[in-house]
Design a protein around this motif. Structure first.
Motif, mmCIF file in Angstrom:
data_model
loop_
_atom_site.group_PDB
_atom_site.id
_atom_site.type_symbol
_atom_site.label_atom_id
_atom_site.label_comp_id
_atom_site.label_asym_id
_atom_site.label_seq_id
_atom_site.Cartn_x
_atom_site.Cartn_y
_atom_site.Cartn_z
ATOM 1 N N PRO A 120 -3.333 15.395 9.817
ATOM 2 C CA PRO A 120 -2.372 15.642 10.899
ATOM 3 C C PRO A 120 -2.365 14.471 11.887
ATOM 4 C CG PRO A 120 -3.769 17.562 10.534
ATOM 5 C CD PRO A 120 -4.334 16.444 9.714
ATOM 6 N N GLY A 121 -1.188 14.085 12.299
ATOM 7 C CA GLY A 121 -1.056 12.989 13.260
ATOM 8 C C GLY A 121 -0.983 11.606 12.638
ATOM 9 N N ALA A 122 -1.151 11.524 11.326
ATOM 10 C CA ALA A 122 -1.022 10.229 10.652
ATOM 11 C C ALA A 122 0.461 9.918 10.533
ATOM 12 C CB ALA A 122 -1.687 10.258 9.280
ATOM 13 N N GLU A 123 0.931 8.982 11.323
ATOM 14 C CA GLU A 123 2.365 8.707 11.416
ATOM 15 C C GLU A 123 2.768 7.330 10.924
ATOM 16 O OE1 GLU A 123 2.709 9.103 15.624
ATOM 17 O OE2 GLU A 123 2.871 11.287 15.531
ATOM 18 N N ARG A 124 1.794 6.503 10.539
ATOM 19 C CA ARG A 124 2.131 5.107 10.256
ATOM 20 C C ARG A 124 1.275 4.555 9.115
ATOM 21 N NH1 ARG A 124 0.484 3.538 14.661
ATOM 22 N NH2 ARG A 124 -1.389 2.481 14.110
ATOM 23 N N VAL A 125 1.911 3.762 8.284
ATOM 24 C CA VAL A 125 1.242 2.947 7.273
ATOM 25 C C VAL A 125 1.586 1.509 7.620
ATOM 26 C CG1 VAL A 125 1.245 2.277 4.831
ATOM 27 C CG2 VAL A 125 1.252 4.701 5.463
ATOM 28 N N THR A 129 -3.674 -13.187 2.351
ATOM 29 C CA THR A 129 -4.149 -11.833 2.098
ATOM 30 C C THR A 129 -3.191 -10.851 2.742
ATOM 31 O OG1 THR A 129 -6.458 -12.539 1.982
ATOM 32 C CG2 THR A 129 -6.050 -10.197 2.402
ATOM 33 N N LEU A 130 -2.770 -9.888 1.956
ATOM 34 C CA LEU A 130 -1.944 -8.826 2.511
ATOM 35 C C LEU A 130 -2.766 -7.552 2.500
ATOM 36 C CD1 LEU A 130 -0.375 -6.914 0.054
ATOM 37 C CD2 LEU A 130 0.420 -9.204 -0.378
ATOM 38 N N THR A 131 -2.555 -6.724 3.510
ATOM 39 C CA THR A 131 -3.302 -5.481 3.620
ATOM 40 C C THR A 131 -2.336 -4.308 3.759
ATOM 41 O OG1 THR A 131 -3.501 -5.760 6.010
ATOM 42 C CG2 THR A 131 -5.356 -6.522 4.663
ATOM 43 N N VAL A 132 -2.737 -3.193 3.194
ATOM 44 C CA VAL A 132 -2.030 -1.927 3.372
ATOM 45 C C VAL A 132 -3.058 -0.966 3.951
ATOM 46 C CG1 VAL A 132 -0.827 -0.018 2.246
ATOM 47 C CG2 VAL A 132 -0.430 -2.373 1.480
ATOM 48 N N SER A 133 -2.747 -0.466 5.161
ATOM 49 C CA SER A 133 -3.661 0.420 5.881
ATOM 50 C C SER A 133 -2.970 1.740 6.184
ATOM 51 C CB SER A 133 -4.104 -0.213 7.204
ATOM 52 O OG SER A 133 -4.705 -1.464 6.991
ATOM 53 N N ASP A 134 -3.735 2.813 6.101
ATOM 54 C CA ASP A 134 -3.191 4.129 6.431
ATOM 55 C C ASP A 134 -4.045 4.777 7.515
ATOM 56 O OD1 ASP A 134 -5.339 5.851 5.241
ATOM 57 O OD2 ASP A 134 -4.595 5.045 3.344
ATOM 58 N N GLN A 135 -3.597 5.918 7.982
ATOM 59 C CA GLN A 135 -4.310 6.693 8.994
ATOM 60 C C GLN A 135 -4.838 7.994 8.391
ATOM 61 O OE1 GLN A 135 -1.007 6.973 11.782
ATOM 62 N NE2 GLN A 135 -1.959 5.422 13.087
ATOM 63 N N GLY A 136 -5.026 7.999 7.094
ATOM 64 C CA GLY A 136 -5.513 9.181 6.391
ATOM 65 C C GLY A 136 -7.004 9.384 6.602
ATOM 66 N N ASN A 181 2.544 0.874 -5.337
ATOM 67 C CA ASN A 181 1.401 1.746 -5.584
ATOM 68 C C ASN A 181 0.550 1.908 -4.322
ATOM 69 O OD1 ASN A 181 -0.330 3.334 -7.405
ATOM 70 N ND2 ASN A 181 -1.788 1.722 -6.891
ATOM 71 N N LEU A 182 0.257 0.800 -3.653
ATOM 72 C CA LEU A 182 -0.567 0.877 -2.439
ATOM 73 C C LEU A 182 0.149 1.657 -1.338
ATOM 74 C CD1 LEU A 182 -2.060 -2.737 -2.323
ATOM 75 C CD2 LEU A 182 -3.202 -0.621 -3.055
ATOM 76 N N LEU A 183 1.443 1.420 -1.178
ATOM 77 C CA LEU A 183 2.208 2.138 -0.152
ATOM 78 C C LEU A 183 2.254 3.641 -0.429
ATOM 79 C CD1 LEU A 183 5.143 -0.381 0.371
ATOM 80 C CD2 LEU A 183 3.425 0.255 2.092
ATOM 81 N N LEU A 184 2.500 4.021 -1.680
ATOM 82 C CA LEU A 184 2.569 5.445 -2.002
ATOM 83 C C LEU A 184 1.202 6.115 -1.902
ATOM 84 C CD1 LEU A 184 5.209 5.509 -4.888
ATOM 85 C CD2 LEU A 184 5.513 6.068 -2.453
ATOM 86 N N ASN A 185 0.142 5.403 -2.267
ATOM 87 C CA ASN A 185 -1.212 5.949 -2.070
ATOM 88 C C ASN A 185 -1.487 6.159 -0.589
ATOM 89 O OD1 ASN A 185 -1.723 5.916 -4.811
ATOM 90 N ND2 ASN A 185 -3.194 4.241 -4.725
ATOM 91 N N ALA A 186 -1.085 5.195 0.240
ATOM 92 C CA ALA A 186 -1.286 5.312 1.687
ATOM 93 C C ALA A 186 -0.484 6.487 2.242
ATOM 94 C CB ALA A 186 -0.888 4.010 2.383
ATOM 95 N N LEU A 187 0.718 6.677 1.725
ATOM 96 C CA LEU A 187 1.540 7.809 2.153
ATOM 97 C C LEU A 187 0.860 9.129 1.796
ATOM 98 C CD1 LEU A 187 4.130 9.032 3.315
ATOM 99 C CD2 LEU A 187 5.149 8.764 1.036
ATOM 100 N N GLU A 188 0.358 9.247 0.581
ATOM 101 C CA GLU A 188 -0.336 10.474 0.174
ATOM 102 C C GLU A 188 -1.559 10.729 1.045
ATOM 103 O OE1 GLU A 188 0.523 12.946 -1.933
ATOM 104 O OE2 GLU A 188 2.400 11.830 -1.974
ATOM 105 N N ALA A 189 -2.306 9.684 1.356
ATOM 106 C CA ALA A 189 -3.473 9.846 2.235
ATOM 107 C C ALA A 189 -3.042 10.289 3.627
ATOM 108 C CB ALA A 189 -4.261 8.540 2.305
ATOM 109 N N SER A 190 -1.927 9.769 4.098
ATOM 110 C CA SER A 190 -1.429 10.115 5.433
ATOM 111 C C SER A 190 -1.009 11.583 5.505
ATOM 112 C CB SER A 190 -0.251 9.216 5.817
ATOM 113 O OG SER A 190 -0.671 7.867 5.880
ATOM 114 N N ARG A 191 -0.502 12.107 4.410
ATOM 115 C CA ARG A 191 -0.086 13.513 4.377
ATOM 116 C C ARG A 191 -1.280 14.448 4.568
ATOM 117 N NH1 ARG A 191 4.633 14.009 -0.209
ATOM 118 N NH2 ARG A 191 5.817 12.247 0.536
ATOM 119 N N GLU A 192 -2.480 13.967 4.238
ATOM 120 C CA GLU A 192 -3.678 14.798 4.331
ATOM 121 C C GLU A 192 -4.236 14.891 5.738
ATOM 122 O OE1 GLU A 192 -6.628 13.624 1.442
ATOM 123 O OE2 GLU A 192 -5.082 13.273 -0.070
#
Length: 182
Positions: free
Chosen positions: A86-91, A104-111, A73-84
């Motif tokens: 331009p230039g977001a290439e990494r989660v 503690t594990l973290t999931v970070s996006d560039q969205g 869920n966290l990975l797919l949410n991060a992917l959707e945010a990244s699609r929004e």
């Protein structure tokens, strides 16, 4: 909407009744499985998942299926945010020891990040920033983390953009430390 509310109540009752079966497990194995489940979506979007899971991490106390569901869920949410954005290439999916018996594990996006007005409600059922979103994923993920004795939270924005979610779990005690009673 009433049917979805009933479904969420059922899921929360399920996890509160102890249906989540926790045991010591290697976090990297669950993370790898979650990444494999999301691999096709990430490839299609041309977004890379960057893993940072040190080999020295202790095993965590979790239900493997529940934890995998949270990570997906966290990975797919991060992917959707990244699609929004331009230039977001990494989660990024990272983990580190944050206490003697805590990982503690973290999931970070560039969205675009989470607006502060939404941050307070982000785990509320039926709250979604996406028109097609049901608003159930983060509410269910938080319930699953709590059922495993952990937590899930949105970290405060650091000014660099994107969003970071942190999931904290109990770590297995090492053979040299005394066991704690529960």
């Amino acid at each position: 909407m009433a049917r979805l509310a009933e479904r969420l109540r059922h899921i929360r009752t399920f996890v509160r009744k102890g249906q989540v079966r926790t045991r010591p497990l290697a976090l990297d194995e669950v993370a790898d499985a979650a990444c494999r489940l999301c691999e096709w979506q990430f490839q299609q979007a041309r977004v890379e998942v960057e893993l940072a899971l040190p080999a020295t991490l202790p095993r965590v106390i979790a239900d493997p299926v529940a934890l995998e569901q949270v990570l997906v869920n966290l990975l797919l949410n991060a992917l959707e945010a990244s699609r929004e954005r331009p230039g977001a290439e990494r989660v990024s999916l990272a983990a580190r020891r944050t206490g003697r018996r805590e990982v503690t594990l973290t999931v970070s996006d560039q969205g675009p990040g989470v607006p502060s007005a939404q941050a307070a409600r982000i785990f509320a059922p039926f709250h979604s920033s996406r028109p097609e979103g049901l608003g159930m994923g983060l509410a269910i993920s938080q319930s699953l983390m709590e059922a495993m004795g952990g937590s899930l939270r949105l970290l405060p924005a650091d000014g660099s953009g994107g969003a970071t979610f942190a999931a904290t779990l109990l770590a297995e005690s090492s053979p040299t430390e005394p066991a704690t009673r529960r």
